[in-house]
Scaffold this motif. Structure first.
Motif, mmCIF file in Angstrom:
data_model
loop_
_atom_site.group_PDB
_atom_site.id
_atom_site.type_symbol
_atom_site.label_atom_id
_atom_site.label_comp_id
_atom_site.label_asym_id
_atom_site.label_seq_id
_atom_site.Cartn_x
_atom_site.Cartn_y
_atom_site.Cartn_z
ATOM 1 N N UNK A 29 0.936 -1.311 0.119
ATOM 2 C CA UNK A 29 0.021 -0.045 -0.164
ATOM 3 C C UNK A 29 0.900 1.454 -0.013
ATOM 4 N N UNK A 30 1.989 1.353 0.815
ATOM 5 C CA UNK A 30 2.762 2.377 0.631
ATOM 6 C C UNK A 30 3.494 2.589 -0.441
ATOM 7 N N UNK A 31 3.893 1.681 -1.221
ATOM 8 C CA UNK A 31 4.762 1.631 -2.515
ATOM 9 C C UNK A 31 3.695 2.349 -3.596
ATOM 10 N N UNK A 32 2.296 1.648 -3.521
ATOM 11 C CA UNK A 32 1.636 2.229 -4.501
ATOM 12 C C UNK A 32 1.177 3.586 -4.475
ATOM 13 N N UNK A 33 0.941 4.047 -3.133
ATOM 14 C CA UNK A 33 0.867 5.499 -2.715
ATOM 15 C C UNK A 33 1.727 6.187 -3.247
ATOM 16 N N UNK A 34 3.000 5.892 -3.138
ATOM 17 C CA UNK A 34 4.287 6.532 -3.429
ATOM 18 C C UNK A 34 4.109 6.801 -5.080
ATOM 19 N N UNK A 35 3.636 5.725 -5.702
ATOM 20 C CA UNK A 35 3.563 5.940 -7.125
ATOM 21 C C UNK A 35 2.482 6.572 -7.765
ATOM 22 N N UNK A 36 1.477 6.746 -6.873
ATOM 23 C CA UNK A 36 0.426 7.244 -7.145
ATOM 24 C C UNK A 36 0.668 8.915 -7.159
ATOM 25 N N UNK A 37 1.319 9.239 -6.008
ATOM 26 C CA UNK A 37 1.807 10.570 -5.894
ATOM 27 C C UNK A 37 2.781 11.197 -6.923
ATOM 28 N N UNK A 38 3.714 10.427 -7.265
ATOM 29 C CA UNK A 38 4.561 10.663 -8.342
ATOM 30 C C UNK A 38 3.871 10.832 -9.759
ATOM 31 N N UNK A 39 2.906 9.957 -9.836
ATOM 32 C CA UNK A 39 2.037 10.324 -11.356
ATOM 33 C C UNK A 39 1.287 11.533 -11.178
ATOM 34 N N UNK A 40 0.658 11.682 -10.081
ATOM 35 C CA UNK A 40 -0.205 12.762 -9.793
ATOM 36 C C UNK A 40 0.879 14.406 -9.928
ATOM 37 N N UNK A 41 2.024 14.192 -9.440
ATOM 38 C CA UNK A 41 3.144 15.302 -9.843
ATOM 39 C C UNK A 41 3.402 15.329 -11.181
ATOM 40 N N UNK A 42 3.624 14.409 -11.847
ATOM 41 C CA UNK A 42 3.884 14.317 -13.191
ATOM 42 C C UNK A 42 2.626 14.860 -14.192
ATOM 43 N N UNK A 43 1.639 14.475 -13.693
ATOM 44 C CA UNK A 43 0.463 15.092 -14.756
ATOM 45 C C UNK A 43 -0.237 16.270 -14.249
ATOM 46 N N UNK A 44 -0.090 16.794 -13.228
ATOM 47 C CA UNK A 44 -0.748 17.923 -12.450
ATOM 48 C C UNK A 44 0.062 19.125 -12.777
ATOM 49 N N UNK A 45 1.199 18.921 -11.925
ATOM 50 C CA UNK A 45 2.257 20.296 -11.675
ATOM 51 C C UNK A 45 2.733 20.818 -13.004
ATOM 52 N N UNK A 46 2.717 22.154 -13.338
ATOM 53 C CA UNK A 46 3.356 22.395 -14.334
ATOM 54 C C UNK A 46 4.737 22.378 -14.529
ATOM 55 N N UNK A 47 5.463 22.245 -15.771
ATOM 56 C CA UNK A 47 6.638 21.887 -16.005
ATOM 57 C C UNK A 47 7.741 22.950 -15.259
ATOM 58 N N UNK A 48 7.345 24.181 -15.482
ATOM 59 C CA UNK A 48 7.986 25.322 -14.601
ATOM 60 C C UNK A 48 8.000 25.126 -13.325
#
Length: 79
Positions: free
Chosen positions: A54-73
Protein backbone atom coordinates in the motif's frame (compact mmCIF):
# COMPACT_ATOMS: atom_id res chain seq x y z
CA UNK A 1 -15.41 14.78 34.73
CA UNK A 2 -16.97 11.96 36.59
CA UNK A 3 -13.93 10.69 38.41
CA UNK A 4 -10.30 9.86 38.22
CA UNK A 5 -9.38 8.76 34.74
CA UNK A 6 -7.81 5.34 34.41
CA UNK A 7 -4.95 4.75 32.06
CA UNK A 8 -6.09 3.12 28.84
CA UNK A 9 -4.20 -0.06 28.05
CA UNK A 10 -4.39 -1.95 24.75
CA UNK A 11 -5.46 -5.24 26.35
CA UNK A 12 -7.46 -5.93 29.46
CA UNK A 13 -6.34 -8.64 31.91
CA UNK A 14 -9.15 -10.91 30.72
CA UNK A 15 -7.94 -10.68 27.12
CA UNK A 16 -4.40 -11.57 28.19
CA UNK A 17 -5.73 -14.53 30.17
CA UNK A 18 -7.63 -15.90 27.16
CA UNK A 19 -4.68 -15.37 24.80
CA UNK A 20 -2.19 -17.06 27.11
CA UNK A 21 -4.57 -19.92 27.77
CA UNK A 22 -4.54 -20.91 24.11
CA UNK A 23 -0.89 -20.08 23.38
CA UNK A 24 0.62 -21.98 26.31
CA UNK A 25 1.35 -25.62 25.69
CA UNK A 26 -0.03 -28.36 27.83
CA UNK A 27 1.83 -31.62 28.12
CA UNK A 28 -0.49 -33.48 25.78
CA UNK A 29 -1.10 -30.64 23.33
CA UNK A 30 2.32 -29.08 22.80
CA UNK A 31 1.85 -29.18 19.03
CA UNK A 32 -1.09 -26.76 19.31
CA UNK A 33 1.15 -23.95 20.53
CA UNK A 34 3.51 -24.55 17.59
CA UNK A 35 0.57 -24.24 15.19
CA UNK A 36 -0.61 -21.08 16.97
CA UNK A 37 2.90 -19.59 16.71
CA UNK A 38 3.16 -20.25 12.97
CA UNK A 39 -0.35 -18.92 12.41
CA UNK A 40 0.52 -15.72 14.27
CA UNK A 41 3.75 -15.41 12.29
CA UNK A 42 1.91 -15.90 8.99
CA UNK A 43 -0.69 -13.28 9.82
CA UNK A 44 2.02 -10.82 10.90
CA UNK A 45 3.93 -11.35 7.64
CA UNK A 46 0.75 -10.97 5.60
CA UNK A 47 -0.14 -7.68 7.27
CA UNK A 48 3.41 -6.39 6.84
CA UNK A 49 3.29 -7.27 3.14
CA UNK A 50 -0.01 -5.45 2.69
CA UNK A 51 1.38 -2.34 4.39
CA UNK A 52 4.49 -2.32 2.17
CA UNK A 53 2.42 -2.74 -1.00
CA UNK A 54 0.00 0.00 0.00
CA UNK A 55 2.81 2.44 0.79
CA UNK A 56 4.63 1.76 -2.47
CA UNK A 57 1.39 2.14 -4.43
CA UNK A 58 0.64 5.44 -2.72
CA UNK A 59 4.13 6.71 -3.57
CA UNK A 60 3.64 5.75 -7.22
CA UNK A 61 0.28 7.52 -7.35
CA UNK A 62 1.80 10.64 -5.79
CA UNK A 63 4.60 10.67 -8.38
CA UNK A 64 2.06 10.23 -11.19
CA UNK A 65 -0.04 13.07 -9.79
CA UNK A 66 2.98 15.36 -9.73
CA UNK A 67 3.90 14.42 -13.28
CA UNK A 68 0.37 14.97 -14.61
CA UNK A 69 -0.80 17.96 -12.58
CA UNK A 70 2.17 20.15 -11.63
CA UNK A 71 3.26 22.48 -14.43
CA UNK A 72 6.68 21.94 -15.97
CA UNK A 73 7.98 25.29 -14.73
CA UNK A 74 7.28 24.40 -11.11
CA UNK A 75 8.86 20.97 -11.52
CA UNK A 76 12.08 22.59 -12.71
CA UNK A 77 12.14 24.69 -9.55
CA UNK A 78 11.96 21.58 -7.37
CA UNK A 79 8.27 21.27 -6.54
Amino acid sequence: MMGASKSIRPFAPFEWMVALRYLRARRKASFVSVIAFFSFLGIALGVATLIVVMLSTAETKCAKWRRDIVPVGLRERGF
